[in-house]
Design an enzyme around this catalytic site. Structure first.
Site, PDB file in Angstrom:
ATOM      1  N   HIS A 161      13.043  11.766   3.330  1.00  0.00           N
ATOM      2  CA  HIS A 161      12.358  12.985   3.413  1.00  0.00           C
ATOM      3  C   HIS A 161      12.132  13.985   2.423  1.00  0.00           C
ATOM      4  O   HIS A 161      11.108  14.650   2.052  1.00  0.00           O
ATOM      5  CB  HIS A 161      13.170  13.930   4.725  1.00  0.00           C
ATOM      6  CG  HIS A 161      12.134  14.851   5.196  1.00  0.00           C
ATOM      7  ND1 HIS A 161      10.963  14.425   5.892  1.00  0.00           N
ATOM      8  CD2 HIS A 161      11.612  16.084   4.877  1.00  0.00           C
ATOM      9  CE1 HIS A 161      10.162  15.453   6.083  1.00  0.00           C
ATOM     10  NE2 HIS A 161      10.599  16.601   5.280  1.00  0.00           N
ATOM     11  N   LYS A 196       3.311  29.741   1.913  1.00  0.00           N
ATOM     12  CA  LYS A 196       2.588  29.378   0.846  1.00  0.00           C
ATOM     13  C   LYS A 196       0.848  29.331   1.365  1.00  0.00           C
ATOM     14  O   LYS A 196       0.079  29.979   0.610  1.00  0.00           O
ATOM     15  CB  LYS A 196       2.840  27.879   0.567  1.00  0.00           C
ATOM     16  CG  LYS A 196       4.308  27.931  -0.087  1.00  0.00           C
ATOM     17  CD  LYS A 196       4.365  26.655  -1.079  1.00  0.00           C
ATOM     18  CE  LYS A 196       5.457  26.940  -1.899  1.00  0.00           C
ATOM     19  NZ  LYS A 196       5.548  26.193  -3.256  1.00  0.00           N
ATOM     20  N   SER A 256      -1.711  26.189  -6.877  1.00  0.00           N
ATOM     21  CA  SER A 256      -1.283  27.649  -7.354  1.00  0.00           C
ATOM     22  C   SER A 256      -1.929  28.074  -8.660  1.00  0.00           C
ATOM     23  O   SER A 256      -1.569  29.367  -8.998  1.00  0.00           O
ATOM     24  CB  SER A 256       0.268  27.685  -7.128  1.00  0.00           C
ATOM     25  OG  SER A 256       0.683  27.510  -5.695  1.00  0.00           O
ATOM     26  N   ARG A 281       1.589   1.507  14.688  1.00  0.00           N
ATOM     27  CA  ARG A 281       1.048   1.535  13.609  1.00  0.00           C
ATOM     28  C   ARG A 281       1.786   0.086  13.233  1.00  0.00           C
ATOM     29  O   ARG A 281       2.618  -0.720  13.852  1.00  0.00           O
ATOM     30  CB  ARG A 281       1.539   2.470  12.696  1.00  0.00           C
ATOM     31  CG  ARG A 281       3.008   2.570  12.787  1.00  0.00           C
ATOM     32  CD  ARG A 281       3.532   3.836  12.003  1.00  0.00           C
ATOM     33  NE  ARG A 281       3.234   3.947  10.548  1.00  0.00           N
ATOM     34  CZ  ARG A 281       3.940   4.677   9.742  1.00  0.00           C
ATOM     35  NH1 ARG A 281       5.010   5.519  10.223  1.00  0.00           N
ATOM     36  NH2 ARG A 281       3.923   4.634   8.389  1.00  0.00           N
ATOM     37  N   GLU A 298      11.885  13.205  -0.506  1.00  0.00           N
ATOM     38  CA  GLU A 298      10.687  12.440  -0.954  1.00  0.00           C
ATOM     39  C   GLU A 298       9.453  12.907  -0.722  1.00  0.00           C
ATOM     40  O   GLU A 298       8.237  13.170  -1.590  1.00  0.00           O
ATOM     41  CB  GLU A 298      10.649  10.952  -0.798  1.00  0.00           C
ATOM     42  CG  GLU A 298       9.629  10.137  -1.382  1.00  0.00           C
ATOM     43  CD  GLU A 298       9.525   9.994  -3.029  1.00  0.00           C
ATOM     44  OE1 GLU A 298      10.667  10.098  -3.422  1.00  0.00           O
ATOM     45  OE2 GLU A 298       8.408   9.771  -3.619  1.00  0.00           O
ATOM     46  N   HIS A 321      14.416  13.555  11.611  1.00  0.00           N
ATOM     47  CA  HIS A 321      13.243  13.934  12.546  1.00  0.00           C
ATOM     48  C   HIS A 321      12.314  12.541  12.199  1.00  0.00           C
ATOM     49  O   HIS A 321      11.132  12.372  13.167  1.00  0.00           O
ATOM     50  CB  HIS A 321      12.509  15.017  12.239  1.00  0.00           C
ATOM     51  CG  HIS A 321      11.607  15.151  10.887  1.00  0.00           C
ATOM     52  ND1 HIS A 321      11.388  16.272  10.422  1.00  0.00           N
ATOM     53  CD2 HIS A 321      11.266  14.266  10.169  1.00  0.00           C
ATOM     54  CE1 HIS A 321      11.048  16.134   9.132  1.00  0.00           C
ATOM     55  NE2 HIS A 321      10.596  15.007   9.070  1.00  0.00           N
ATOM     56  N   HIS A 322      12.698  11.738  11.245  1.00  0.00           N
ATOM     57  CA  HIS A 322      11.816  10.095  11.171  1.00  0.00           C
ATOM     58  C   HIS A 322      12.706   9.465  12.133  1.00  0.00           C
ATOM     59  O   HIS A 322      12.351   8.284  12.271  1.00  0.00           O
ATOM     60  CB  HIS A 322      12.285   9.686   9.932  1.00  0.00           C
ATOM     61  CG  HIS A 322      11.484  10.624   8.597  1.00  0.00           C
ATOM     62  ND1 HIS A 322      10.084  10.370   8.391  1.00  0.00           N
ATOM     63  CD2 HIS A 322      11.771  11.734   8.142  1.00  0.00           C
ATOM     64  CE1 HIS A 322       9.680  11.507   7.681  1.00  0.00           C
ATOM     65  NE2 HIS A 322      10.746  12.054   7.191  1.00  0.00           N
ATOM     66  N   TRP A 331       7.432  -0.173   3.471  1.00  0.00           N
ATOM     67  CA  TRP A 331       8.021   0.654   2.564  1.00  0.00           C
ATOM     68  C   TRP A 331       9.280   0.919   2.603  1.00  0.00           C
ATOM     69  O   TRP A 331       9.917   1.501   1.668  1.00  0.00           O
ATOM     70  CB  TRP A 331       6.950   1.642   1.913  1.00  0.00           C
ATOM     71  CG  TRP A 331       7.274   2.863   2.860  1.00  0.00           C
ATOM     72  CD1 TRP A 331       6.532   3.290   3.911  1.00  0.00           C
ATOM     73  CD2 TRP A 331       7.702   4.161   2.099  1.00  0.00           C
ATOM     74  NE1 TRP A 331       6.923   4.448   4.217  1.00  0.00           N
ATOM     75  CE2 TRP A 331       7.700   4.867   3.282  1.00  0.00           C
ATOM     76  CE3 TRP A 331       8.411   4.427   1.146  1.00  0.00           C
ATOM     77  CZ2 TRP A 331       8.567   6.237   3.053  1.00  0.00           C
ATOM     78  CZ3 TRP A 331       9.152   5.671   0.982  1.00  0.00           C
ATOM     79  CH2 TRP A 331       9.232   6.538   2.063  1.00  0.00           C
ATOM     80  N   HIS A 351       0.744  -1.004   0.084  1.00  0.00           N
ATOM     81  CA  HIS A 351      -0.026  -0.105   0.059  1.00  0.00           C
ATOM     82  C   HIS A 351       0.851   1.304   0.016  1.00  0.00           C
ATOM     83  O   HIS A 351       0.858   1.868  -0.964  1.00  0.00           O
ATOM     84  CB  HIS A 351      -0.767   0.021   1.188  1.00  0.00           C
ATOM     85  CG  HIS A 351      -1.643   1.398   1.345  1.00  0.00           C
ATOM     86  ND1 HIS A 351      -2.496   1.829   0.322  1.00  0.00           N
ATOM     87  CD2 HIS A 351      -1.374   2.278   2.417  1.00  0.00           C
ATOM     88  CE1 HIS A 351      -3.080   3.062   0.911  1.00  0.00           C
ATOM     89  NE2 HIS A 351      -2.358   3.488   2.155  1.00  0.00           N
ATOM     90  N   ASP A 370       7.860  19.521 -27.451  1.00  0.00           N
ATOM     91  CA  ASP A 370       7.906  18.556 -26.818  1.00  0.00           C
ATOM     92  C   ASP A 370       9.170  18.635 -25.594  1.00  0.00           C
ATOM     93  O   ASP A 370       9.365  20.167 -25.479  1.00  0.00           O
ATOM     94  CB  ASP A 370       8.290  17.542 -27.694  1.00  0.00           C
ATOM     95  CG  ASP A 370       7.769  16.154 -27.302  1.00  0.00           C
ATOM     96  OD1 ASP A 370       7.937  15.982 -26.051  1.00  0.00           O
ATOM     97  OD2 ASP A 370       7.532  15.261 -28.024  1.00  0.00           O
ATOM     98  N   THR A 428       6.395  26.572   4.506  1.00  0.00           N
ATOM     99  CA  THR A 428       5.144  25.939   4.091  1.00  0.00           C
ATOM    100  C   THR A 428       3.948  26.884   4.438  1.00  0.00           C
ATOM    101  O   THR A 428       2.987  26.951   3.942  1.00  0.00           O
ATOM    102  CB  THR A 428       5.421  24.581   4.870  1.00  0.00           C
ATOM    103  OG1 THR A 428       6.349  24.071   4.632  1.00  0.00           O
ATOM    104  CG2 THR A 428       3.995  23.702   4.314  1.00  0.00           C
ATOM    105  N   SER A 433      14.156   5.485 -13.470  1.00  0.00           N
ATOM    106  CA  SER A 433      13.143   6.099 -14.386  1.00  0.00           C
ATOM    107  C   SER A 433      13.086   7.735 -13.759  1.00  0.00           C
ATOM    108  O   SER A 433      13.144   8.572 -14.631  1.00  0.00           O
ATOM    109  CB  SER A 433      11.735   5.592 -14.169  1.00  0.00           C
ATOM    110  OG  SER A 433      10.674   6.270 -14.773  1.00  0.00           O
ATOM    111  N   SER A 434      12.951   7.727 -12.552  1.00  0.00           N
ATOM    112  CA  SER A 434      12.799   9.150 -11.973  1.00  0.00           C
ATOM    113  C   SER A 434      13.672  10.051 -12.299  1.00  0.00           C
ATOM    114  O   SER A 434      13.719  11.280 -12.763  1.00  0.00           O
ATOM    115  CB  SER A 434      12.473   9.108 -10.455  1.00  0.00           C
ATOM    116  OG  SER A 434      11.111   8.652 -10.210  1.00  0.00           O
ATOM    117  N   TYR A 461       8.536  15.984   0.043  1.00  0.00           N
ATOM    118  CA  TYR A 461       8.467  17.230  -0.700  1.00  0.00           C
ATOM    119  C   TYR A 461       8.275  16.996  -2.230  1.00  0.00           C
ATOM    120  O   TYR A 461       7.733  17.675  -2.855  1.00  0.00           O
ATOM    121  CB  TYR A 461       9.465  18.242  -0.448  1.00  0.00           C
ATOM    122  CG  TYR A 461       9.292  18.407   1.095  1.00  0.00           C
ATOM    123  CD1 TYR A 461       8.429  19.299   1.375  1.00  0.00           C
ATOM    124  CD2 TYR A 461      10.193  17.990   1.813  1.00  0.00           C
ATOM    125  CE1 TYR A 461       8.390  19.601   2.729  1.00  0.00           C
ATOM    126  CE2 TYR A 461      10.073  18.467   3.296  1.00  0.00           C
ATOM    127  CZ  TYR A 461       9.413  19.066   3.774  1.00  0.00           C
ATOM    128  OH  TYR A 461       8.848  19.303   5.245  1.00  0.00           O
TER     129      TYR A 461
END
Lengths: 668, 431
Positions: A278, A356, A293, A475, A280, A327-328, A164, A92, A121, A353, A194-195, A282
């Protein structure tokens, strides 16, 4: 071998340079049908393929979530086994991040960036096709394990089941001896390729292919956020690539980066993983901030408030996002000083943040808010993202986080950010740009209905989880006892999840209906502001008959109020372009697809390297090594032939009536 | 100027009724107040010690600040949404408002306000990072040390300063499993170890979690203000049965703790007909003073126990009424014969294994299978009969009952109900 005079893709002028080309497979020219999709280099077709696959996986990930919620509906439930539960929550998370939200963002990068920068293109069209098919390969590798549940002879040990985040040493061969982890490692690795490839492509496209007059500070905010995201991807993915290589070597070749028995350090995995993980976060949320926006100004009918501040806060988030990974890891025993430093950095990232959010509200202020479905999802985004952002600030207080870490409070927090935030913005974006790319509107009534079902279902699912977490529910737990005070919260959350599922089903069912039966629309059904709304819906292959000159932010809005000036410029552009040989378009190619197939064969066999190859119950090969080498060889061969194929391309000519003709070969 | 073309159809009355109806069904099928319950056995709000209290108080600071921000920003957002909403067709198609692009003073003001609010959170955060990290200096002399070791999927607890005599004449720290007994009012410093993957040690009412990392000397500290019975759980995903890797912490008054310790250090209790005839042993081996009830309110599915868990736990310390010495002796033989001894230790009796929990006093524990099952005869019977049902993937099933044969598992031994009854009687005699 044939020699041709090369055409410069930029100017259409003949150059003195001579190129040698060799085509084993002639370049396909089909514009419709299967071959056209398999070999496409058109950014819009690639975007739609990304989007289609992503929505498919979004639904699969949603079904996985509903199975998880069903298992947790009542205490001590036996609906699914502990092992299957581990596979479901692992897949998931992996699916929603890598196979749903990221490719949906990639779909919009593809669909929008070239048009918003006024290009025909992306910078490297064949490379773009390669990114897409490599992404498909990664998706296959991650999900191939499910087959084990249905075909016992494909014994991969089920789908990946290490979470994950794949914390070492649980990923070690001693604790997960089956192949599921090997497929997970290679699947994520391939998605990373790919990314990175796609990000480099978009960075070059945004920086180099901007239309005349489109300075960086006139770029639409979405394109800006895509640029920041692309840089984040290029810089963050190497960290996980290295970590994955380490796990692969530990599992297959006897190294001990994380093997405790050999003196390895499992904590190293967490640092490398979160140095990627982390940013990731963002990577997932910055593009949605971009959609919002774009959508808010359109429906508030005034420009974005504080454009430069919104752009710079996006860049600031990108920078600080690399400095908060630990912080994780507040509970891993970082010690006081490191904990304090990462706690303060985490608080700091709340500022850009928050900026925004203030500017979005500033955009609404004094506007004329037109409540259409995309606007409702965008406003829902602001509210839900605020909730998720504020519970994020709560986590920055490290000692309090010691209670919340790995509890349902965290689950509530990041689902507010990733569903209430990223997904709401994506649903807004899909509804907003659907008319542009399919030429049909989505019915307002059904869109609003699906919004309200999703909004209520989402909050019913995840709001109680704050309380479950504060009440001590950890969790990633398959079941819980009935005397913990978690029964009612879980039951309520499961009802909410079913409602959320119903809302998502409604949303996408209406989309499918609209694809066939929706009311047809013109160029600009929302009276919007950026360049994509200046061209027909759906856009022609070449996007722009004439490349526009940009005079202001919100280029199309400017064009609407300066029609004559722009018309003159366009006529001049068409003339100039035709004198250079017409509109230059890239050729389709088989090689990106072939290279991806080679990678699939290679990675699929590399994952099971040490296992014998059997066919009809007979052992054919002692290991998968020859097959892995064959596959990777195929990929290298395809890349080589791709280079020999030459840049190719053809020209389009648009006459006064707008009729398009095609020509190949030399031009003058 | 282009017009936004689209019919603006509001929801019909029927739709609104449907939505309201669905909402009512949701609300009425669970008790709404219980959805937001914070009084469970692992509540982080009903704290029972200074570490958890500091963490909750800090959390509440963040809640106040964030709620304030949410109310202020939310009010402005809601006001903007209502005030500037286009109310009619003509409103929607009116001339667009002026093209305002921003205001630097507003921006800078808001950034300054955000930073100020974050400082309110930052100050107590920094203070508590140092406070919760380790036992305060002035209490260090008073603190006791235990070692907690995570295993897939149970916890081993060792008391390094409490040495017990081994049958071979040596000495080793006292070992228990899944129930950590500590004195109340004294800081406890827990060294965190693991023998396999990462686990995380969490007793929500006493202290937030710290991970048990391989090759890393982590620790945490807590202090129970009052005697009590506390729930804990592994909080880091550690494989198939992570969800059912639980434990308990029992805090006793220092005097009771000393008595408990004395009993623990003695070799395993051997039940013989002669012993049973001796009236002295019929009385409790551990005399507990009357104690204050655990102030935490425990919601319970097993009311008899949860009504007063500490008392119930104390009851467990007494030998059971109606013990059958012959059945117990049979159980003891089976314990050796069925290979239990290769993983479990019963100090003074058979067994030298260390890969499973030490069972020297297993009969006196309130739970078995790592806090998963109440330690009754029926549940221990069910657990021994089919451990894989309660804890999928556990090593008693894979490695004990079944052994590896090439790539497959084959049965090693089986037990019938009579044998299991004897084994349960034996294990329950170990008080």
């Amino acid at each position: 071998m044939a020699e041709v005079i090369a055409q410069s893709g930029f100017t259409g002028k003949q150059t003195a340079r001579r190129a040698t080309t060799f085509a084993l497979f002639p370049r396909p020219t089909a514009k419709t049908g299967l071959v056209s999709w398999l070999t496409t280099v058109d950014h819009k077709k690639i975007g739609m393929l990304y989007g289609g696959f992503a929505i498919l996986f979004f639904l699969i990930g949603g079904i996985e979530a509903l199975m998880i919620r069903t298992q947790l509906m009542v205490p001590n439930n036996r609906f699914i086994s502990a092992q299957l539960y581990s596979e479901l929550f692992t897949m998931h998370g992996t699916t929603m991040i890598f196979l749903a939200v990221m490719p949906l963002n990639a779909a919009f990068f593809n669909l929008l960036i070239p048009i918003q920068v006024g290009a025909r293109d992306v910078a490297f069209p064949r490379l773009n096709s390669f990114s897409l098919w490599v992404w498909v390969v990664g998706a296959i590798l991650l999900n191939v394990g499910w087959i084990s549940h249905f075909v016992p002879s494909w014994n991969f040990g089920g789908a990946p089941d290490v979470g994950w985040f794949g914390y070492a040493p649980l990923t070690s061969k001693s604790f997960t001896p089956d192949l599921s982890t090997d497929f997970w490692v290679l699947g994520i690795q391939v998605l990373g390729i790919s990314s990175i490839v796609a990000s480099l492509n978009f960075i070059v496209t945004i920086i180099n292919l901007r239309a005349p007059g489109l300075t960086m500070m006139r770029l639409p905010v979405f394109t800006w956020m895509a640029l920041v995201t692309s840089f984040l991807l290029v810089l963050a993915l190497p960290a996980i690539a290295i970590a994955l290589v380490m796990v692969m070597f530990d599992r297959n070749f006897g190294t001990n980066f994380f093997e405790v028995s050999g003196g390895g350090q499992p904590i190293l995995w967490q640092h490398l993983f979160w140095v990627f993980g982390h940013p990731e976060v963002y990577i997932l949320i910055l593009p949605p901030m971009g959609y919002v926006s774009e959508i808010l100004p359109t429906f508030a009918r005034k420009p974005l408030f504080g454009y430069p501040i919104v752009v710079f806060s996006g860049i600031a988030i990108g920078f600080i996002g690399f400095g908060v990974w630990s912080h994780h890891m507040f509970t891993t025993g970082l010690g006081t000083v490191a904990t304090a430093a990462f706690a303060l950095a985490t608080m700091a990232i709340a500022v850009p943040t928050g900026v925004k959010v203030f500017n979005w509200i500033g955009t609404l202020w004094g506007g004329r808010i037109v409540t259409r479905v995309p606007m409702m999802f965008a406003l829902g985004f602001i509210w839900m993202f605020m909730m998720g952002g504020l519970s994020g600030i709560m986590h920055s207080a490290a000692p309090a986080d010691a209670q919340q870490q790995d509890s349902y409070f965290v689950i509530a927090h990041f689902h507010y950010v990733l569903i209430g935030g990223a997904t709401f913005a994506l649903l807004a974006a899909i509804h907003f740009w659907f008319p542009k790319f399919f030429g049909r509107m989505v019915p307002e009534f059904w869109g609003k209905l699906s919004f309200w079902i999703i909004f209520v279902g989402f909050n019913a699912t995840f709001f109680p989880m704050h309380f479950l977490g504060l009440n001590g529910m950890p969790r990633r737990t398959w079941t819980y006892d009935s005397n913990m005070g978690w029964n009612e919260g879980n039951l309520f959350a499961t009802y909410g999840a079913y409602l959320l599922g119903l809302g998502m089903f409604t949303y996408f069912a209406v989309l499918v209906w609209s694809f066939f039966k929706g009311e047809k629309c013109g160029n600009d059904p929302w009276d919007a502001r950026t360049l994509e709304w200046s061209i027909p819906s759906p856009p022609p292959e070449h996007n722009f008959a004439a490349i526009p000159t940009v005079h202001a932010r919100d280029a199309w809005w400017y064009e609407k109020t300066h029609k004559e000036e722009i018309a003159q410029e366009k006529a001049a552009h068409i003339k100039a372009e035709e004198s250079h040989g017409g509109i230059h378009m890239p050729d389709q190619s088989w090689y990106p697809l072939f290279a991806a197939i080679g990678l699939l064969v290679g990675a699929y066999n590399l994952a099971q390297l040490h296992y014998p190859v059997t066919m009809f119950g007979q052992q054919v090969l002692a290991s998968h090594l020859p097959l892995a080498i064959t596959g990777l060889g195929l990929m290298v061969a395809a890349c080589y032939l791709w280079a020999l194929e030459g840049p190719g391309g053809y020209h389009l000519h648009i006459d006064a009536e707008g009729k398009v003709t095609e020509s190949r070969g030399d031009h003058h | 100027m282009t017009r936004i073309r689209f019919d603006h159809r509001p929801f019909s009355r029927a739709t609104r009724a449907l939505v309201a109806g669905l909402g009512l069904v949701l609300l009425s099928s669970c008790k709404l107040a219980d959805v937001f319950d914070l009084s469970g056995n692992q509540s982080t709000m009903l704290t029972a010690g200074p570490v958890a209290k500091a963490q909750w108080d800090l959390f509440m600071v963040t809640v106040y600040v964030c709620t304030f921000i949410f109310i202020v920003v939310g009010a402005i957002l809601a006001y903007a949404q209502v005030k500037f909403r286009a109310r009619s067709e003509s409103d929607e198609h009116a001339e667009p408002p002026p093209e305002a692009h921003g205001n630097p003073f507003v921006e800078i003001g808001l950034i300054a306000a955000s930073v100020a609010l974050l400082v309110i959170i930052a100050i107590p955060t920094l203070r508590d990072i140092w406070y919760t990290h380790d036992v305060p200096e002035d209490e260090k002399g008073n603190a006791m040390e235990v070692v907690a070791t995570g295993n897939q999927w149970w916890f081993k607890f060792e008391y390094p300063s409490e040495l017990v005599k081994l049958p071979n004449g040596g000495e080793a720290p006292l070992v228990t499993g899944n129930e950590l007994v500590v004195p109340a009012g004294i800081p406890v410093r827990v060294q965190l170890r693991t023998i396999d993957v990462i686990h995380s040690f969490w007793i929500p009412k006493l202290a937030g979690k710290v991970d048990m990392m391989p090759n890393r000397a982590n620790f945490l500290w807590f202090k129970a203000d009052q005697p009590g019975y506390f729930y804990g759980q592994c909080a880091e995903f550690c494989g198939e049965s992570h969800a059912i890797m639980r434990f308990r912490v029992i805090a006793l008054s220092p005097r009771d703790y000393a008595q408990w310790l004395e009993n623990q250090k003695a070799p395993a209790r051997t039940v013989t007909p002669a012993l049973l005839a001796d009236a002295v042993d019929r009385s409790a081996r551990v005399q507990f003073a009357a104690m204050k009830r655990n102030p935490g309110e425990a919601l319970s599915a097993s009311p008899a126990f949860d009504a007063d868990p500490l008392n119930a736990w104390r009851e467990m310390q007494h030998p059971e009424v109606g013990e059958n010495a012959q059945l117990i002796a049979t159980g003891r033989q089976l314990f050796a014969a069925k290979t239990c001894v290769s993983c479990h230790s019963i100090r003074g009796h058979e067994g030298i294994g260390i890969s499973g929990p030490d069972l020297t006093r297993v009969g006196a524990r309130s739970t078995i299978a790592a806090g998963v099952l109440e330690n009754t005869h029926e549940r221990m019977h069910a657990w021994i009969k089919d451990p894989n049902h309660f804890k999928p993937g556990n090593k008693m099933w894979f490695g004990g009952y079944n052994v590896k044969d090439g790539d497959n598992w084959k049965p090693n031994f089986t037990m019938n109900d009579q044998e299991i009854d004897a084994l349960v009687a034996y294990l329950h005699s170990l008080k």
